[in-house]
Design an enzyme around this catalytic site. Structure first.
Site, short mmCIF file in Angstrom:
data_model
loop_
_atom_site.label_atom_id
_atom_site.label_comp_id
_atom_site.label_asym_id
_atom_site.label_seq_id
_atom_site.Cartn_x
_atom_site.Cartn_y
_atom_site.Cartn_z
CG HIS A 19 36.47 7.53 10.77
ND1 HIS A 19 35.53 6.67 11.29
CD2 HIS A 19 35.76 8.58 10.27
CE1 HIS A 19 34.33 7.18 11.14
NE2 HIS A 19 34.43 8.34 10.51
CE LYS A 43 23.72 11.64 15.03
NZ LYS A 43 24.87 11.35 14.17
NE ARG A 92 32.06 8.75 3.17
CZ ARG A 92 31.11 8.51 4.02
NH1 ARG A 92 31.12 7.41 4.73
NH2 ARG A 92 30.11 9.35 4.19
CB SER A 130 30.09 5.21 11.39
OG SER A 130 31.40 5.69 11.51
O1 PNS Z 1 30.91 12.08 11.77
P1 PNS Z 1 29.80 13.04 11.49
O2 PNS Z 1 28.54 12.63 12.22
O3 PNS Z 1 29.58 13.28 10.01
O4 PNS Z 1 30.28 14.46 12.11
C1 PNS Z 1 29.45 15.58 12.05
C2 PNS Z 1 29.98 16.70 12.97
C3 PNS Z 1 30.19 16.19 14.37
C4 PNS Z 1 31.29 17.21 12.42
C5 PNS Z 1 28.93 17.85 12.93
O5 PNS Z 1 27.67 17.34 13.24
C6 PNS Z 1 29.26 18.95 13.92
O6 PNS Z 1 30.16 19.73 13.69
N1 PNS Z 1 28.52 19.01 15.05
C7 PNS Z 1 28.77 19.91 16.14
C8 PNS Z 1 27.71 21.00 16.20
C9 PNS Z 1 27.99 22.06 15.17
O7 PNS Z 1 29.05 22.68 15.17
N2 PNS Z 1 27.01 22.25 14.29
C10 PNS Z 1 27.12 23.21 13.20
C11 PNS Z 1 27.77 22.58 12.00
S1 PNS Z 1 27.71 23.67 10.65
#
Ligand code: PNS
Length: 188
Positions: A19, A43, A92, A130
């Site tokens: 990150h 979560k 990645r 993570s």
């Molecule tokens: O670090 P992560 O868990 O891969 O991040 C995922 C994240 C937070 C970017 C994604 O889950 C997200 O954008 N969540 C917010 C809700 C949302 O906008 N959902 C639609 C995504 S298309």
């Protein structure tokens, strides 16, 4: 001159060297970068949002144009609220691509004016996630080269607390089963 603001959304549970590598790269191409931690009530994270925020703030203290924030709901709505033009995400390996592409296209469908920009972290972090950091730490492995020292320290503290709790529970469990066997004896 047009200034480009981007958000870097994620769970960051915990933030890793991968990150940080991406934040550094993003800070070089965007005028302003907001590291946005998702507050996801569904979560059950290892670290609270407040802890993650503190860790990320310490990790990014050296970057003048990087801010840390938290958000709930849709990423695109948050991006609009803070007037960002782009969403930064890391890829990645090819295995990340499918999910990231799906998310980027969905975000574009909801908010066509917002661009997703993908960047690759250094190859040495291509296996760092993570989830794996949490797993290795929980099973007693070394995570020293995978996360910044302050995060490693926080993980060690968490694991110590978890071990103490487990030991306490085991003792309590003994007492509980002894109690049970007594009551069983009574019944017999
Ligand atoms: O670090 P992560 O868990 O891969 O991040 C995922 C994240 C937070 C970017 C994604 O889950 C997200 O954008 N969540 C917010 C809700 C949302 O906008 N959902 C639609 C995504 S298309």
């Amino acid at each position: 001159m047009k200034r480009i603001k981007a958000i870097y959304p994620g769970s960051f549970d915990p933030p890793t060297n991968g990150h940080l590598d991406l934040i550094e790269r993003g800070s070089k191409i965007f005028d302003e970068l907001i590291v946005a931690i998702l507050r996801n009530p569904e979560k059950d994270p290892l670290f609270s949002v407040a802890d993650r925020r503190k860790m990320l703030e310490a990790m990014t203290a050296g970057f003048d144009n990087v801010l840390v924030d938290t958000f709930e709901g849709l990423t695109v709505d948050y991006a609009l609220r803070v007037e960002a033009q782009a969403i930064l995400r890391g890829i990645r390996a090819i295995s990340d691509y499918e999910y990231e592409l799906q998310m980027a296209l969905m975000n574009r469908k909801i908010q066509p004016g917002l661009e997703t920009v993908f960047m690759m972290p250094a190859e040495k972090y291509s296996y760092v996630s993570s989830r794996l950091v949490r797993e290795v730490a929980q099973l007693g492995g070394s995570i020293d080269c995978l996360v910044p020292e302050l995060v490693a320290q926080k993980l060690r503290e968490k694991m110590d607390v978890a071990h103490k709790f487990e030991n306490g529970e085991q003792l309590a469990g003994k007492t509980h089963s002894e109690g049970k066997s007594k009551s069983r004896k009574k019944k017999l």
